[in-house]
Design a protein around this motif. Structure first.
Motif, PDB file in Angstrom:
ATOM      1  N   ILE A 223       0.813  -1.220   0.000  1.00 39.72           N
ATOM      2  CA  ILE A 223       0.000   0.000   0.000  1.00 39.72           C
ATOM      3  C   ILE A 223       0.850   1.275   0.000  1.00 39.72           C
ATOM      4  CG2 ILE A 223      -1.633   1.401   1.370  1.00 39.72           C
ATOM      5  CD1 ILE A 223      -3.167  -1.118   1.971  1.00 39.72           C
ATOM      6  N   ASP A 224       1.824   1.343   0.907  1.00 40.57           N
ATOM      7  CA  ASP A 224       2.620   2.581   1.029  1.00 40.57           C
ATOM      8  C   ASP A 224       3.460   2.828  -0.226  1.00 40.57           C
ATOM      9  OD1 ASP A 224       1.527   2.991   3.465  1.00 40.57           O
ATOM     10  OD2 ASP A 224       3.189   2.052   4.576  1.00 40.57           O
ATOM     11  N   LYS A 225       4.152   1.771  -0.646  1.00 42.53           N
ATOM     12  CA  LYS A 225       5.046   1.902  -1.798  1.00 42.53           C
ATOM     13  C   LYS A 225       4.246   2.241  -3.055  1.00 42.53           C
ATOM     14  CE  LYS A 225       8.327  -1.108  -4.027  1.00 42.53           C
ATOM     15  NZ  LYS A 225       8.677  -2.532  -4.058  1.00 42.53           N
ATOM     16  N   ALA A 226       3.142   1.535  -3.241  1.00 44.38           N
ATOM     17  CA  ALA A 226       2.314   1.756  -4.433  1.00 44.38           C
ATOM     18  C   ALA A 226       1.746   3.175  -4.432  1.00 44.38           C
ATOM     19  CB  ALA A 226       1.190   0.733  -4.479  1.00 44.38           C
ATOM     20  N   THR A 227       1.298   3.632  -3.261  1.00 42.90           N
ATOM     21  CA  THR A 227       0.736   4.988  -3.178  1.00 42.90           C
ATOM     22  C   THR A 227       1.789   6.018  -3.583  1.00 42.90           C
ATOM     23  OG1 THR A 227      -0.696   4.249  -1.380  1.00 42.90           O
ATOM     24  CG2 THR A 227      -0.471   6.618  -1.651  1.00 42.90           C
ATOM     25  N   GLU A 228       3.001   5.851  -3.060  1.00 47.25           N
ATOM     26  CA  GLU A 228       4.093   6.783  -3.385  1.00 47.25           C
ATOM     27  C   GLU A 228       4.353   6.819  -4.887  1.00 47.25           C
ATOM     28  OE1 GLU A 228       5.514   9.029  -1.501  1.00 47.25           O
ATOM     29  OE2 GLU A 228       4.243   8.294   0.129  1.00 47.25           O
ATOM     30  N   LYS A 229       4.446   5.623  -5.476  1.00 48.65           N
ATOM     31  CA  LYS A 229       4.746   5.506  -6.910  1.00 48.65           C
ATOM     32  C   LYS A 229       3.669   6.199  -7.745  1.00 48.65           C
ATOM     33  CE  LYS A 229       7.446   1.454  -8.171  1.00 48.65           C
ATOM     34  NZ  LYS A 229       7.400   0.089  -8.693  1.00 48.65           N
ATOM     35  N   ILE A 230       2.412   5.873  -7.385  1.00 48.31           N
ATOM     36  CA  ILE A 230       1.292   6.408  -8.171  1.00 48.31           C
ATOM     37  C   ILE A 230       1.192   7.925  -7.991  1.00 48.31           C
ATOM     38  CG2 ILE A 230      -1.251   6.384  -8.350  1.00 48.31           C
ATOM     39  CD1 ILE A 230      -0.978   3.328  -7.580  1.00 48.31           C
ATOM     40  N   LEU A 231       1.440   8.384  -6.755  1.00 47.53           N
ATOM     41  CA  LEU A 231       1.400   9.826  -6.491  1.00 47.53           C
ATOM     42  C   LEU A 231       2.445  10.555  -7.342  1.00 47.53           C
ATOM     43  CD1 LEU A 231      -0.521  11.225  -4.557  1.00 47.53           C
ATOM     44  CD2 LEU A 231       1.302  11.287  -2.848  1.00 47.53           C
ATOM     45  N   ALA A 232       3.629   9.936  -7.469  1.00 44.61           N
ATOM     46  CA  ALA A 232       4.695  10.548  -8.273  1.00 44.61           C
ATOM     47  C   ALA A 232       4.277  10.601  -9.747  1.00 44.61           C
ATOM     48  CB  ALA A 232       5.985   9.746  -8.110  1.00 44.61           C
ATOM     49  N   MET A 233       3.649   9.521 -10.224  1.00 44.24           N
ATOM     50  CA  MET A 233       3.184   9.497 -11.618  1.00 44.24           C
ATOM     51  C   MET A 233       2.127  10.584 -11.850  1.00 44.24           C
ATOM     52  SD  MET A 233       2.657   5.420 -12.076  1.00 44.24           S
ATOM     53  CE  MET A 233       3.983   4.342 -12.628  1.00 44.24           C
ATOM     54  N   ILE A 234       1.224  10.726 -10.887  1.00 46.27           N
ATOM     55  CA  ILE A 234       0.161  11.736 -11.016  1.00 46.27           C
ATOM     56  C   ILE A 234       0.773  13.133 -11.040  1.00 46.27           C
ATOM     57  CG2 ILE A 234      -1.816  12.798  -9.818  1.00 46.27           C
ATOM     58  CD1 ILE A 234      -2.564   9.959  -8.829  1.00 46.27           C
ATOM     59  N   THR A 235       1.725  13.371 -10.134  1.00 42.98           N
ATOM     60  CA  THR A 235       2.361  14.688 -10.025  1.00 42.98           C
ATOM     61  C   THR A 235       2.971  15.126 -11.359  1.00 42.98           C
ATOM     62  OG1 THR A 235       2.885  14.084  -7.765  1.00 42.98           O
ATOM     63  CG2 THR A 235       3.929  16.075  -8.594  1.00 42.98           C
ATOM     64  N   ASP A 236       3.556  14.150 -12.101  1.00 41.67           N
ATOM     65  CA  ASP A 236       4.189  14.467 -13.387  1.00 41.67           C
ATOM     66  C   ASP A 236       3.233  15.127 -14.369  1.00 41.67           C
ATOM     67  OD1 ASP A 236       6.572  13.526 -12.601  1.00 41.67           O
ATOM     68  OD2 ASP A 236       6.402  11.538 -13.553  1.00 41.67           O
ATOM     69  N   TYR A 237       1.936  14.824 -14.228  1.00 45.78           N
ATOM     70  CA  TYR A 237       0.955  15.362 -15.190  1.00 45.78           C
ATOM     71  C   TYR A 237       0.294  16.656 -14.724  1.00 45.78           C
ATOM     72  CZ  TYR A 237       1.429  11.324 -18.169  1.00 45.78           C
ATOM     73  OH  TYR A 237       1.926  10.383 -19.035  1.00 45.78           O
ATOM     74  N   HIS A 238       0.642  17.133 -13.512  1.00 44.94           N
ATOM     75  CA  HIS A 238       0.067  18.376 -12.947  1.00 44.94           C
ATOM     76  C   HIS A 238      -1.441  18.473 -13.169  1.00 44.94           C
ATOM     77  CE1 HIS A 238       4.124  19.705 -12.245  1.00 44.94           C
ATOM     78  NE2 HIS A 238       4.421  19.414 -13.508  1.00 44.94           N
ATOM     79  N   PRO A 239      -2.197  17.479 -12.715  1.00 45.45           N
ATOM     80  CA  PRO A 239      -3.634  17.512 -13.008  1.00 45.45           C
ATOM     81  C   PRO A 239      -4.382  18.545 -12.151  1.00 45.45           C
ATOM     82  CG  PRO A 239      -3.155  15.660 -11.584  1.00 45.45           C
ATOM     83  CD  PRO A 239      -1.830  16.325 -11.875  1.00 45.45           C
ATOM     84  N   ASP A 240      -5.559  18.954 -12.632  1.00 40.11           N
ATOM     85  CA  ASP A 240      -6.456  19.811 -11.850  1.00 40.11           C
ATOM     86  C   ASP A 240      -7.483  18.961 -11.117  1.00 40.11           C
ATOM     87  OD1 ASP A 240      -5.508  22.402 -13.036  1.00 40.11           O
ATOM     88  OD2 ASP A 240      -6.179  21.364 -14.856  1.00 40.11           O
ATOM     89  N   LEU A 241      -7.530  17.678 -11.488  1.00 35.19           N
ATOM     90  CA  LEU A 241      -8.563  16.789 -10.961  1.00 35.19           C
ATOM     91  C   LEU A 241      -8.096  15.356 -11.124  1.00 35.19           C
ATOM     92  CD1 LEU A 241     -11.651  16.455 -10.137  1.00 35.19           C
ATOM     93  CD2 LEU A 241     -12.115  16.327 -12.582  1.00 35.19           C
ATOM     94  N   VAL A 242      -8.405  14.522 -10.123  1.00 33.12           N
ATOM     95  CA  VAL A 242      -8.068  13.099 -10.242  1.00 33.12           C
ATOM     96  C   VAL A 242      -9.343  12.275 -10.055  1.00 33.12           C
ATOM     97  CG1 VAL A 242      -6.802  11.172  -9.184  1.00 33.12           C
ATOM     98  CG2 VAL A 242      -5.668  13.395  -9.508  1.00 33.12           C
TER      99      VAL A 242
END
Lengths: 428, 346
Positions: B62-81
């Protein structure tokens, strides 16, 4: 027993050379008012009076009590029996109420449990006294006066001022007459015997130690639950002596205009039978709570009630009394609705009450008192701004450039548990 | 506005249960249900990326996956998830909830998911994330996606969000104020008449279920035990150095009493705003009984008095906050070998 409560409209208020009602404009002779407020009370060293109107950039704090000015024009007794007038039974004849105005006692504070009233801005949506023309009395007492003497001095000064102003409405022509009639619960009016019989259970916060409510001048702390006519309540038989958090303090004004009594009278004979009111206290020890609740439940049962509305004042400790009444009545097959406010935390994520019973399945919420509000600065402050940091609902750092951040708890009447307001809370 | 969508391996079109162990991967543009979401969001929003992760991989890391996915999301600078909807799939629901919660709290970006009311992810995340109510199966895809898209756009634009029934999300367990059309007194009488007639009515506050604490067995050999004093009666050193609030306390104080035999009106006072302070201020031992605790210590009835006491104000303080104070204080007391506590309230 019939009481005609007549509304005398007051739409403007100003200082004048004598105290008279000129049309809907109340002129107040300041010296006369101050002298009336001070009376012969040697504990009071000075009284100042201010006018605060709805819409003005004015903040009043700390506020102790609010009273509606009234005068008895017909029938037995006088205003605030047992405290100002004699102890003769009230609730019959005619009473003139100066609608639209109020006496507010403020100034030097007794405890730290008083509240604030904003006459404009976002805070004005939450207090009924932001909508009244207020005569504010700042009362000072002798250095060294005990808190209990201080409370009494302020309470009586406010009542005397309300009686003084009420006198101006004696000969006025009322714009509205509310007719309240009490019938014996044991002789139902013909034709409506099928309507459900409703009793009002009216808990008066009275624990002693500055948490006191007065019934015909007697402190309800030492009261066993008893019966009172709705007309007596609407005629000033109950007076607040409470120093409690402002949001759910039942001021004298709230007692004089009890919305549950008004609602039950309004619907009496239409979709219910209003059988009567049981007043009880909320003491602090477990045996006293059990005694009051059991005694009160018995009276409700004696009135052959089908249902009961239970109201509170305050929170925490009185939650236990309310639950005892509720569980006791439901156990007897008497259906209940309870009115309470909530303390669900600033974010609303906590449970809201200090006690519970699974039988309380019908509850009216008058809002989460912990919810925060930013009140922008006001041009004029009547009282002392600095007390906000010590007031219930305020905290250290409450005051900033943008104004003051407080919980609704600090606003007088915001989450009134008689159901005086429209505010509620729901789960989101 | 830019949108990132999270899906599991099945909806992300990688494979069924046999692919549940895959690590998170990024795909450009909408995938699977993302195509429907894009249609519903319209031209105002563009799904720029879809992140797909296996349900088992997420559940086991859970922790590792959350970190990884959060980093991937951050790369796209979204306004909404957006995440899911997960319907009644438990592991997927937990993943959607955990990712949305992390996005909201750490990126400050609005995030929304959808689940069936009984999905275990609801209980874990409904207080922190908007979870739209969906049916238990994919048959509810279109309806769920429609409600999610509508609420998501509102959130992203910072528009006010209405109550759960109106907006379609599952209640978050948060009490929020609003102005009702009738006064409380009027609502009370109406509710009572409905109750008496046996008509349906809605209580405005369902009773909470309280914690019941089973008392521990009595302390044996009190004469060997370190005893601590705690009060919710607001007794603080004169001047209230920690500024504990008169009501709705947000903090508690820990105060040294090792050199004191008793409290005095000069040394201590109450900060409590819910009771008449006259008698507590006159003699603070009435609320925090240091005087008699010292007697017990001298007489050998208790082994030793803990050199500090803890104080807060119980007046209007939320139960959740009080629970947090208790956990912190208990941890310290246990670490210091305290075996018994006297708690005084007012």
């Amino acid at each position: 027993m019939v009481l005609e409560l007549c509304s005398v409209s007051v739409e403007d208020i100003s200082w004048g050379r004598k105290t008279i009602l000129d049309g809907t404009a109340l002129l107040v002779h300041r010296e006369g008012l101050l002298a009336a407020a001070k009376g012969n009370d040697h504990r009071i060293t000075s009284v100042k009076a201010f006018i605060a109107r709805p819409g003005e950039s004015v903040r009043i704090l700390p506020v102790k009590d609010v009273i509606e000015p009234r005068v008895k024009v017909e029938g037995k007794g006088g205003m605030f029996p047992g405290l100002i007038s004699g102890v003769e039974t009230v609730g019959t004849g005619r009473t003139h109420a100066l609608r639209g105005c109020a006496v507010v006692t403020a100034g030097q504070v007794v405890g730290v449990q008083e509240g604030l009233i904003d006459m404009s801005g976002p805070g004005a949506h939450y207090s009924p006294f932001s909508r009244t023309l207020n005569i504010v009395l700042a009362v000072n007492v002798k250095y060294g006066t005990s808190p209990h003497e201080h409370e009494e001095a302020l309470r009586l000064a406010g009542l005397r001022a309300a009686v003084y102003l009420g006198e101006a409405g004696r000969n006025a022509k009322p714009v509205d007459v509310e007719r309240f009639e009490v019938r014996s619960p044991f002789t139902p009016k013909r034709g409506n015997a099928d309507l459900p019989g409703i009793v009002y259970v009216y808990m008066l916060l009275s624990q002693g130690l500055l948490h006191d409510t007065y019934l015909y001048g007697q402190n309800a702390t030492s009261l066993l639950p008893t019966l009172i006519m709705g007309t007596e309540i609407m005629d000033g038989a109950i007076v607040s002596g409470n120093c409690v958090s402002a949001c759910d303090k039942n001021t004298t004004y709230h007692h004089q205009n009890n919305p549950v009594v008004r609602e039950l009278f309004k619907r009496d004979g239409i979709d219910l039978r209003f059988l009567g009111t049981v007043v009880g206290n909320c003491n602090v020890t477990l045996p006293a709570k059990l005694r009051a609740a059991q005694y009160g439940v018995k009276l409700v049962e004696f009135l052959c009630a089908d249902g009961a509305v239970i109201t509170k004042e305050g929170f925490g400790n009185p939650d236990a009394d309310a639950m005892m009444y509720c569980a006791g009545l439901e156990q007897m097959g008497i259906r209940t609705v309870m009115i309470t406010d909530e303390f669900a935390g600033v974010d609303g994520a906590s449970q809201s009450l200090a006690d519970t019973t699974p039988r309380a399945d019908a509850v009216v919420s008058t809002g989460n008192a912990n919810e925060r509000i930013l009140l922008p600065p006001m041009e004029k402050v009547i009282g002392d701004m600095r007390v906000i940091e010590r007031m219930a609902g305020g905290q250290s750092g409450s005051i900033s450039q943008e104004g003051i951040t407080v919980e609704l708890q600090a606003i007088l009447g915001a989450t009134n548990e008689l159901g005086f307001e429209f505010l509620s809370a729901r789960e989101e | 506005m830019k949108v990132v969508h999270y899906l599991n391996q099945f909806f992300g079109q990688i494979g069924a249960e046999d692919k549940a162990g895959i690590e998170p991967v990024v795909k450009t543009g909408p995938v699977g249900p993302g195509v429907l979401f894009q249609e519903l969001l319209g031209s105002e929003a563009e799904i720029t990326a879809t992140i797909v992760c296996g349900d088992n991989y997420f559940a086991e890391h859970i922790d590792k996956a959350t970190e990884k996915i959060l980093a991937m999301i951050t790369d796209y600078h979204p306004d909404l998830v957006l995440a899911g909807p997960a319907f009644n799939a438990g592991r997927y629901g937990i993943a959607c909830g955990a990712i949305c919660a992390a996005v909201v709290s750490r990126l400050g970006v609005p995030a929304i998911t959808g689940m069936f009311a009984e999905n275990p992810g609801v209980e874990s995340f409904r207080k922190t994330v908007y979870i739209v109510a969906t049916r238990g199966t994919t048959a509810g895809m279109r309806d769920g996606a429609l409600k999610m898209a509508r609420l998501a756009l509102k959130l992203a634009k910072g528009q006010p969000i209405g109550p759960p029934g109106e907006e379609g999300y599952l209640p978050r367990g948060l009490r929020k104020n609003y102005f009702a059309p009738e006064t409380g007194a009027s609502r009370a009488v109406t509710m009572l008449l409905k109750k008496l007639k046996g008509e349906p009515f809605l209580t405005e506050y369902p009773m909470p279920v309280f914690d019941r604490v089973v008392p521990l067995p009595p302390v044996e050999r009190m004469s060997e035990v370190t005893l601590a004093l705690i009060t919710s009666g607001g007794i603080v050193p004169k001047g209230n150095p920690d500024r504990v609030e008169a009501s709705s306390a947000t903090k508690y104080g820990k105060y040294d009493i090792s050199a004191l035999q008793r409290l005095t009106a000069e040394s201590h006072e109450t900060a409590h705003g819910g009771y008449d302070p006259t008698y507590a201020n006159e003699d603070p031992n009435r609320v925090l009984p240091l005087d008699v605790a010292r007697d017990l210590e001298r007489e050998g009835i208790i082994g030793r008095l803990y050199p500090y006491y803890y104080a807060t104000v119980g007046n209007g303080t939320s139960v959740a906050r009080a629970g947090q104070f208790a956990r912190e204080i208990a941890t310290e007391l246990i670490a210091d070998g305290v075996r018994a506590v006297i708690i005084t309230s007012t």
